[in-house]
Design an enzyme around this catalytic site. Structure first.
Site, PDB file in Angstrom:
ATOM      1  N   HIS A  57       0.840  -1.700   0.225  1.00  0.00           N
ATOM      2  CA  HIS A  57       0.481   0.099   0.067  1.00  0.00           C
ATOM      3  C   HIS A  57       1.292   0.966   0.457  1.00  0.00           C
ATOM      4  O   HIS A  57       2.127   1.305   0.840  1.00  0.00           O
ATOM      5  CB  HIS A  57      -1.382  -0.352   1.380  1.00  0.00           C
ATOM      6  CG  HIS A  57      -2.149  -0.868   1.071  1.00  0.00           C
ATOM      7  ND1 HIS A  57      -2.240  -1.494   1.949  1.00  0.00           N
ATOM      8  CD2 HIS A  57      -2.407  -1.674   0.263  1.00  0.00           C
ATOM      9  CE1 HIS A  57      -3.257  -2.508   1.952  1.00  0.00           C
ATOM     10  NE2 HIS A  57      -3.174  -2.157   0.682  1.00  0.00           N
ATOM     11  N   GLU A 262       0.802  -6.001  10.879  1.00  0.00           N
ATOM     12  CA  GLU A 262      -0.035  -4.842  11.170  1.00  0.00           C
ATOM     13  C   GLU A 262       1.555  -3.677  12.068  1.00  0.00           C
ATOM     14  O   GLU A 262       1.097  -3.731  13.431  1.00  0.00           O
ATOM     15  CB  GLU A 262      -0.845  -4.362  10.975  1.00  0.00           C
ATOM     16  CG  GLU A 262      -1.994  -5.323  10.664  1.00  0.00           C
ATOM     17  CD  GLU A 262      -1.585  -4.185   9.476  1.00  0.00           C
ATOM     18  OE1 GLU A 262      -1.585  -3.212   8.958  1.00  0.00           O
ATOM     19  OE2 GLU A 262      -2.490  -4.330   7.576  1.00  0.00           O
TER      20      GLU A 262
END
Length: 292
Positions: A57, A262
């Site tokens: 991303h 994450e």
């Protein structure tokens, strides 16, 4: 890091590593939409093959800097024979080969960090896809407005229905078909060619570890995630309601351990000032990942 971490920074660091350490190799595994080479770094010589990647991303570009710091420290410890984080790297690198792809989405990362200029080949399209807004700091997709982590052939049709996004934009558009984007296709081909034993995809943020996929994961996946969590303080999470990600596809395709990590906590893009604290948490997790 104060001014971000651009594709050119990554390429220069790759050159430095290859020059400094004869056992580190750089390989081009494909090209981005705008023709930037996608680079994989090889470190170690062991029969076990572990893959790590970063910056799927665009606004999570800090993960590229985190992964490159790890490869650099691992290489230096391997050469010197000194321990890293209290661990014997020399023995670890004789057992395991790390294949790292530090920046999966270089075009998007550049857009987030440098903005959009009128000379950009997709200037009009990008401005329209971003709703006329000139601030691209929240952009997640690649340069064609496709979310690269929604691109993989693992219940892709279900992900399309869930997302409900029918065209290019800053986030959540899975594309016209699986692996339509050169970056996603290159990583899939690379994975199939190297036949990894386990994979770790670095994202931000939340300090969590996703380890499962529709019960296709191997029986020891949760135990491995707990080990990663115990050394990092990150929380292993059994995720549902998500498909077509790289980790999802790897588990679905190979039935081997795959993890989405994450890193850090806050709002993307995480500020450069958080780099050192995130890396302090992440390094022991990445070291443990080499033992998967």
């Amino acid at each position: 890091m104060d001014n971000g971490y651009r594709y050119t920074d990554m390429i220069e660091e790759c050159r430095t590593l290859v020059s400094a350490f004869p056992f580190v190799e750089a390989h081009r595994i494909g090209w981005s939409v705008l023709g930037r080479p996608l680079i994989a770094l090889r470190c170690g010589c062991g029969p076990k093959r572990i893959h790590m990647n970063a910056s799927f991303h665009a606004n999570e570009w800090i993960t590229s800097a985190l992964l490159m710091r790890f490869v650099s420290e691992l290489s230096e410890s391997y050469r010197s024979g000194k321990k890293l984080g209290g661990q014997d790297v020399s023995g670890l690198c004789r057992e395991t080969t790390l294949w790292a792809v530090p920046m999966v989405n270089p075009d998007g990362a550049e857009l987030v960090q440098c903005g959009l200029c009128e000379s950009h080949p997709l200037y009009r399209e990008l401005l329209a896809w971003n709703g006329g807004i000139t601030d691209f700091s929240g952009w997640k997709a690649n340069i064609r407005g496709v979310d690269l982590n929604d691109q993989y052939p693992a219940f892709w049709e279900e992900e399309c229905k869930r997302r409900g996004v029918n065209g290019p934009g800053p986030r959540d558009y899975p594309g016209p078909y699986p692996l339509s984007e050169p970056e996603a296709a290159a990583l899939a081909m690379f994975t199939e060619r190297l036949d990894f034993h386990a994979v770790v995809a670095l994202h931000t943020q939340g300090r969590e570890i996703y380890w499962n996929y529709r019960d296709f994961e191997p029986p020891n996946a949760e135990l491995l995630a707990r080990k990663l969590g115990s050394v990092s303080g990150y929380k292993p999470v059994k995720l549902s309601g998500s498909d077509a990600g790289y980790k999802d596809w790897f588990i679905y395709r190979y039935r081997r351990p795959g993890f989405t990590v994450e890193a850090g906590y806050g709002e993307n893009p995480l500020p450069p000032r958080s780099f050192d604290s995130i890396y302090a948490e992440l390094r022991p997790l990445l070291l443990e990942s080499l033992r998967l």
